[in-house]
Write an enzyme that holds these catalytic residues in place. Structure first.
Site, mmCIF file in Angstrom:
data_model
loop_
_atom_site.group_PDB
_atom_site.id
_atom_site.type_symbol
_atom_site.label_atom_id
_atom_site.label_comp_id
_atom_site.label_asym_id
_atom_site.label_seq_id
_atom_site.Cartn_x
_atom_site.Cartn_y
_atom_site.Cartn_z
ATOM 1 N N HIS A 1 1.752 4.510 -2.909
ATOM 2 C CA HIS A 1 1.901 5.951 -2.708
ATOM 3 C C HIS A 1 3.262 6.418 -3.222
ATOM 4 O O HIS A 1 3.372 7.413 -3.932
ATOM 5 C CB HIS A 1 1.798 6.312 -1.215
ATOM 6 C CG HIS A 1 0.440 6.197 -0.631
ATOM 7 N ND1 HIS A 1 -0.637 6.955 -1.032
ATOM 8 C CD2 HIS A 1 -0.030 5.411 0.377
ATOM 9 C CE1 HIS A 1 -1.699 6.646 -0.303
ATOM 10 N NE2 HIS A 1 -1.353 5.706 0.554
ATOM 11 N N HIS B 1 0.834 -1.199 0.000
ATOM 12 C CA HIS B 1 0.000 0.000 0.000
ATOM 13 C C HIS B 1 0.874 1.256 0.000
ATOM 14 O O HIS B 1 0.668 2.179 -0.802
ATOM 15 C CB HIS B 1 -0.920 -0.023 1.226
ATOM 16 C CG HIS B 1 -1.793 1.173 1.354
ATOM 17 N ND1 HIS B 1 -3.103 1.171 0.955
ATOM 18 C CD2 HIS B 1 -1.548 2.413 1.839
ATOM 19 C CE1 HIS B 1 -3.627 2.370 1.190
ATOM 20 N NE2 HIS B 1 -2.697 3.130 1.725
ATOM 21 N N GLU B 2 1.854 1.285 0.889
ATOM 22 C CA GLU B 2 2.727 2.466 0.988
ATOM 23 C C GLU B 2 3.608 2.608 -0.247
ATOM 24 O O GLU B 2 3.910 3.718 -0.678
ATOM 25 C CB GLU B 2 3.573 2.410 2.257
ATOM 26 C CG GLU B 2 2.777 2.395 3.555
ATOM 27 C CD GLU B 2 1.729 3.495 3.666
ATOM 28 O OE1 GLU B 2 1.977 4.623 3.185
ATOM 29 O OE2 GLU B 2 0.658 3.231 4.224
#
Length: 157
Positions: free
Chosen positions: A71, A67-68
Site C-alpha cells: 500500500h 502487505h502494508e
C-alpha cells in the site's frame, strides 16, 4: 518486540524486498481489532496489530508488514494502492505478501439479535419492521413526518 524493533524490521523488509526505503513511522496500535495492520494515507505511517505477532509469530507479522508496504510504496508512486487494483495485486505476488491476514482465534463474533421491532405511524398508518430499535422521540415517519409509535417487540426463532 517494541515499536523501535518494529520500525527497524519494517525498514529492513522495505529495503530487502521492495528495494526502496521506508521513510515514515511504523508502530503497534492496540486499538486495532479486526485487521492485522493499517496504512495511513495522510501521514504515510503503518500501524500493526500486536495480537497477530503474539498469537501467530514473526512469519505472520512479516506478511502483514509486506502487505502494508505494498500500500505504502504504490500510494507514494501514484499507482493503484487499493486491494482491487491490479498494481496492488501484482506487487503482492511479486513480494510474496498475503492478500488477507489470518483471523484471530479469540475474536468474539457479534451476537445476532433475533428481535424485530414494529412501529406504526400515527398519521398515515405506515408500518415499519426493524431489526434495531428506533428512538421515537427523535425519529419520525419517512413518508409523512408523523409521530412513530412502537406497537410491539417480537422475538423470532
Amino acid at each position: 518486540m517494541n515499536n523501535q524493533e518494529l520500525q527497524m524490521l519494517v525498514e529492513s523488509i522495505s529495503i530487502n524486498d521492495f528495494k526502496k526505503p521506508f521513510r515514515h513511522k511504523a508502530f503497534f496500535n492496540a486499538r486495532l481489532r479486526t485487521t492485522g495492520g493499517r496504512y495511513m494515507l495522510r501521514s504515510h505511517d503503518i500501524e500493526i496489530n500486536r495480537k497477530y505477532f503474539e498469537q501467530f509469530g514473526e512469519a505472520e507479522l512479516i506478511g502483514i508488514i509486506k502487505h502494508e508496504l505494498c500500500h505504502y510504496h504504490l500510494h507514494l508512486e501514484g499507482k493503484g494502492y487499493r486491494h482491487r487494483d491490479s498494481d496492488f495485486r501484482q506487487l503482492l505476488k511479486q513480494v510474496d505478501a498475503p492478500r488477507f491476514c489470518s483471523t484471530l482465534p479469540d475474536t468474539k463474533k457479534r451476537r445476532v439479535s433475533n428481535r424485530v421491532y414494529i412501529y406504526n405511524c400515527s398519521a398515515c398508518g405506515l408500518v415499519y419492521k426493524r431489526k434495531r430499535a428506533i428512538n421515537t422521540a427523535r425519529y419520525v415517519c419517512g413518508k409523512c413526518r408523523g409521530k412513530l409509535v412502537k406497537i410491539k417487540e417480537l422475538t423470532v426463532g
